[in-house]
Scaffold this motif. Structure first.
Motif, PDB file in Angstrom:
ATOM      1  N   ARG A 118    -120.515  52.829 -81.736  1.00  0.00           N
ATOM      2  CA  ARG A 118    -120.120  54.053 -81.053  1.00  0.00           C
ATOM      3  C   ARG A 118    -121.350  54.736 -80.474  1.00  0.00           C
ATOM      4  O   ARG A 118    -122.448  54.639 -81.024  1.00  0.00           O
ATOM      5  N   THR A 119    -121.144  55.431 -79.378  1.00  0.00           N
ATOM      6  CA  THR A 119    -122.161  56.344 -78.863  1.00  0.00           C
ATOM      7  C   THR A 119    -121.551  57.739 -78.856  1.00  0.00           C
ATOM      8  O   THR A 119    -120.326  57.893 -78.822  1.00  0.00           O
ATOM      9  N   GLU A 120    -122.395  58.755 -78.903  1.00  0.00           N
ATOM     10  CA  GLU A 120    -121.930  60.140 -78.979  1.00  0.00           C
ATOM     11  C   GLU A 120    -122.371  60.917 -77.756  1.00  0.00           C
ATOM     12  O   GLU A 120    -123.202  60.456 -76.968  1.00  0.00           O
ATOM     13  N   ALA A 124    -119.712  59.247 -74.163  1.00  0.00           N
ATOM     14  CA  ALA A 124    -119.499  58.527 -75.430  1.00  0.00           C
ATOM     15  C   ALA A 124    -118.481  57.410 -75.261  1.00  0.00           C
ATOM     16  O   ALA A 124    -117.494  57.541 -74.533  1.00  0.00           O
ATOM     17  N   GLU A 159    -115.576  58.782 -78.509  1.00  0.00           N
ATOM     18  CA  GLU A 159    -116.323  58.446 -79.716  1.00  0.00           C
ATOM     19  C   GLU A 159    -115.476  58.448 -80.974  1.00  0.00           C
ATOM     20  O   GLU A 159    -115.946  58.045 -82.039  1.00  0.00           O
ATOM     21  N   SER A 160    -114.210  58.863 -80.860  1.00  0.00           N
ATOM     22  CA  SER A 160    -113.373  58.953 -82.055  1.00  0.00           C
ATOM     23  C   SER A 160    -112.217  57.961 -82.031  1.00  0.00           C
ATOM     24  O   SER A 160    -111.319  58.030 -82.857  1.00  0.00           O
TER      25      SER A 160
END
Length: 267
Positions: A118-120, A124, A159-160
């Motif tokens: 994941r990236t934030e 994201a 991201e979720s």
């Protein structure tokens, strides 16, 4: 010229028929499972049925039927034991499995990477990544006819998002991309068998001489159903049971004597 053109068309004809997929073989050094208990084995149970559903309508794999995954695995266990499924299968095992499932092709693949990330922040994304090496056995050719190494990433914004679907999709894409040239274009290549041959020595002739005890056990790569040929004569054996430190084989052609050496694995 016409004949040459027609020959070229035949050689590049799309593949048709039934194809069965074996469970994934893991390269455990490189397979990372970053979130939860993501498993290539569990992913395969979802991915292969999806391939079966989408083979003709979405992937354009016309005339290709993907066999039921659970039924194929059950048949594979009947041909070889669980330990043998974790390794590249022998040609003799692939032949028996193709016959048992009435498959035209058997596909098996090693998973070298099966990860998620994941990236934030701004931009994201949730990403799955799979790297596989896939090989195809042809029942008609009685040999390996295709091999491809493929890496795929499947990414979606956010991201979720759940990681599993992205990892599943990357495995699906990697298998599809590996097979597309073989199925859609009819491409083939010479592939050396990755299965390692072995030699076994008769430790004891049992009972009335119809069975023997060999010196190879579970760690040797020998599997139930493997056939072995005598190095020094015309005798042949078939393994019927693999033990911890040896295996039992029935005599197909004899006679067989104690101390006789047989070769098996790639037959």
């Amino acid at each position: 010229m016409f004949h040459a053109l027609m020959l070229g068309l035949v050689l590049q004809a799309p593949r048709t028929g039934q194809i069965a997929f074996l469970p994934p073989i893991l390269d455990t050094v490189q397979v990372a499972q970053r979130e939860g208990s993501a498993s290539p084995f569990e992913a395969a149970k979802r991915v292969i049925p999806k391939l079966a559903r989408e083979a003709e309508p979405k992937l354009n794999w016309r005339g290709v039927r993907v066999l039921d995954y659970d039924a194929t695995r059950t048949a594979a266990v009947a041909v070889v034991d669980e330990a043998a499924l974790a390794k590249a299968p022998t040609l003799s095992a692939l032949k028996r499995l193709a016959e048992r499932t009435n498959s035209d092709y058997i596909a098996y693949y090693t998973v070298r990477e099966f990860t998620g990330a994941r990236t934030e922040g701004f931009g994201a994304r949730t990403t799955g990544r799979s790297s596989i090496s896939l090989t195809v056995f042809s029942r008609a050719k009685n040999g390996l006819v295709w091999q491809a190494d493929t890496i795929d990433t499947s990414s979606a914004p956010g991201e979720s998002l759940p990681m599993g679907p992205r990892m599943d999709q990357s495995l699906f894409n990697a298998i599809r991309k590996s097979l597309d040239p073989f199925i859609l274009k009819g491409e083939t290549k010479e592939v050396a068998s990755t299965a390692v041959g072995y030699v076994a020595t008769v430790k004891q002739v049992l009972g009335d001489g119809k069975r023997v005890l060999l010196d190879l056990g579970k760690d040797s790569g020998v599997a139930a159903g493997d056939e072995l040929a005598s190095i020094e004569g015309s005798a042949r054996l078939r393994v019927v049971e693999v033990l911890q430190n040896g295996c039992i084989a029935e005599v197909l052609e004899g006679p067989v004597k104690s101390g006789e050496v047989f070769k098996g694995g790639v037959l």
